[in-house]
Design an enzyme around this catalytic site. Structure first.
Site, short mmCIF file in Angstrom:
data_model
loop_
_atom_site.label_atom_id
_atom_site.label_comp_id
_atom_site.label_asym_id
_atom_site.label_seq_id
_atom_site.Cartn_x
_atom_site.Cartn_y
_atom_site.Cartn_z
N GLU A 36 18.76 49.85 33.11
CA GLU A 36 19.47 48.78 32.59
C GLU A 36 19.52 47.49 33.93
O GLU A 36 19.79 47.78 35.01
CB GLU A 36 21.07 49.11 32.06
CG GLU A 36 21.05 49.70 30.88
CD GLU A 36 22.32 49.85 30.30
OE1 GLU A 36 23.39 49.30 30.86
OE2 GLU A 36 22.47 50.67 29.39
N HIS A 127 -0.13 30.27 23.70
CA HIS A 127 -1.33 31.09 22.95
C HIS A 127 -1.76 30.21 21.84
O HIS A 127 -2.97 29.94 21.56
CB HIS A 127 -1.00 32.53 22.55
CG HIS A 127 -2.16 33.11 21.93
ND1 HIS A 127 -3.55 33.02 22.63
CD2 HIS A 127 -2.39 33.66 20.83
CE1 HIS A 127 -4.34 33.74 21.92
NE2 HIS A 127 -3.77 34.04 20.57
N ASP A 167 -14.02 32.17 21.99
CA ASP A 167 -13.89 32.50 20.67
C ASP A 167 -13.29 31.11 19.66
O ASP A 167 -12.98 30.21 20.39
CB ASP A 167 -12.84 33.61 20.54
CG ASP A 167 -11.24 33.23 21.05
OD1 ASP A 167 -11.17 32.05 21.21
OD2 ASP A 167 -10.66 34.24 21.60
N LYS A 190 -16.51 35.63 18.36
CA LYS A 190 -16.35 36.69 18.80
C LYS A 190 -15.60 37.42 17.73
O LYS A 190 -14.81 37.01 16.72
CB LYS A 190 -15.31 36.62 19.88
CG LYS A 190 -14.52 37.72 20.56
CD LYS A 190 -13.50 37.65 21.56
CE LYS A 190 -12.26 37.56 20.85
NZ LYS A 190 -10.95 37.15 21.83
N ARG A 192 -13.29 41.22 16.87
CA ARG A 192 -12.57 42.53 17.57
C ARG A 192 -12.84 43.43 16.46
O ARG A 192 -11.68 43.73 15.50
CB ARG A 192 -11.14 42.08 17.67
CG ARG A 192 -10.92 41.21 18.87
CD ARG A 192 -9.68 41.53 19.62
NE ARG A 192 -9.28 40.52 20.81
CZ ARG A 192 -9.41 40.81 21.90
NH1 ARG A 192 -10.15 42.17 22.23
NH2 ARG A 192 -9.14 40.13 22.94
N ASP A 220 -7.01 39.30 29.56
CA ASP A 220 -6.14 40.36 29.67
C ASP A 220 -7.00 41.58 30.03
O ASP A 220 -7.12 41.80 31.42
CB ASP A 220 -5.68 40.71 28.23
CG ASP A 220 -4.33 41.90 28.25
OD1 ASP A 220 -4.54 42.65 29.37
OD2 ASP A 220 -4.13 42.20 27.26
N GLY A 222 -10.34 41.50 30.22
CA GLY A 222 -11.56 40.99 30.64
C GLY A 222 -12.64 41.06 29.70
O GLY A 222 -13.55 40.42 29.92
#
Ligand code: R5P
Length: 310
Positions: A36, A127, A167, A190, A192, A220, A222
């Site tokens: 904690e 983002h 993307d 792109k 996924r 992230d 790559g």
């Protein structure tokens, strides 16, 4: 106005405090034996405007909790107002339900920050811009694009440049850099197939004999960037340079980049990667501290932040 730092990125907080010629607030952030987090502010901050600097980078859960506890401690210490300065806003990738029965982590984290007591948020290259709307407090979303444009102009002397979005989601960002550099745009299509895997379906635009500048918000594993760079080379690109704001760089990402066709990767210091990058040859870090420091100064003086990007 006072600055407080969490543990996630002390080197950046130190640079921001040097830019602003302001000392960091004396505080202790410790852990109990069970993990904690315990926070104590060791000086009077009653009536002060406080900027707490903390990235929600790995370990994301600890760093997020630390941010929330810092805001809570500041509120309970009678700070006049609290600005959460979050250079890397983690948990932002889940900003909608792409498949049924998932959470929207960006909304939950926004609620937590507001509920803890923040009056304002400052962040860099969210983002997706619409995350600003998840908050009912002001959010200043800063852009690294002008820093990248200056670096390209100074360091890449090749002619025939083109900006590339890795993307479809990154189109706006790549177009913004393209506008600053006065060059055209290409887009990598792109897909996924599974979380954590990326596959290039197509490249929209002609990259033959061109020097490609890929720009993105985060790297992230790559996979996205390495695959995009290869696809561009396969289609006749001369060289591929990459500019990314947040170097998440998980797992084998650094090794992957070193082995890839990427000539140079430039990231910023929104995330502290000093240990990971000690031996990395084709990865360069630009500091965001001046931009963040200037934004903090303008917020503190109630002058325009958007003017920074004109
Ligand atoms: C995706 O929308 C993001 O902008 C990045 O392209 C992505 O998250 C990078 O992930 P990775 O490096 O793991 O492919």
């Amino acid at each position: 106005m006072k600055l407080l730092t969490g543990n996630s990125n002390k080197p950046l907080s130190k640079k921001i405090s040097q830019f602003l010629k302001t000392k960091l607030v004396n505080s202790s952030i410790k852990k109990f034996a069970d993990g904690e987090i315990y926070i104590e502010i060791n000086e009077n901050i009653r009536g002060n405007s406080i900027f707490i600097i903390q990235s929600v980078s790995s370990p994301a859960n600890d760093n997020l909790m630390e941010l929330l506890l810092c805001i809570d401690a500041l509120k309970r210490s009678s700070a006049k107002n609290i600005t959460a300065v979050i250079p890397y806003f983690g948990y932002a990738r889940q900003d909608r339900k792409v498949v049924p029965r998932t959470s929207i982590s960006a909304k939950l984290v926004s609620n937590l920050i507001t509920k803890a007591g923040a009056d304002r948020v400052v962040t860099v290259d969210l983002h997706s811009g619409q995350i600003q709307g998840f908050f009912d407090i002001p959010v200043d979303n800063l852009f690294a694009t002008p820093i990248f444009a200056r670096h390209v102009k100074k360091k890449i002397k090749e002619k025939n440049l083109i900006c590339v979005a890795p993307d479809v989601g990154g189109t706006q960002r790549a177009r913004a850099l393209g506008n600053l550099l006065n060059v055209g745009l290409a887009i990598v299509d792109k897909r996924r197939p599974k979380p954590g895997q990326s596959q290039v379906m197509n490249v929209i635009g002609n990259v033959k004999d061109k020097t490609c500048i890929i720009v993105d918000d985060l790297i992230d594993s790559g996979g996205t960037i390495v695959n995009a760079a290869k696809a561009l080379k396969d289609r006749g690109a001369k060289n591929v340079y990459v500019y990314i704001t947040h170097g998440v760089l998980s797992g084998e990402a650094v090794k992957k980049i070193q082995k890839s066709v990427i000539k140079n990767l430039v990231i910023t210091d929104t995330i502290d990667n000093s240990d990971k990058l000690k031996k990395a040859k084709n990865i360069e870090v630009l500091s965001i501290s001046g931009l963040m420091g200037e934004a903090i100064k303008r917020i503190s003086n109630s002058t325009s932040v958007s003017d920074l990007f004109k």
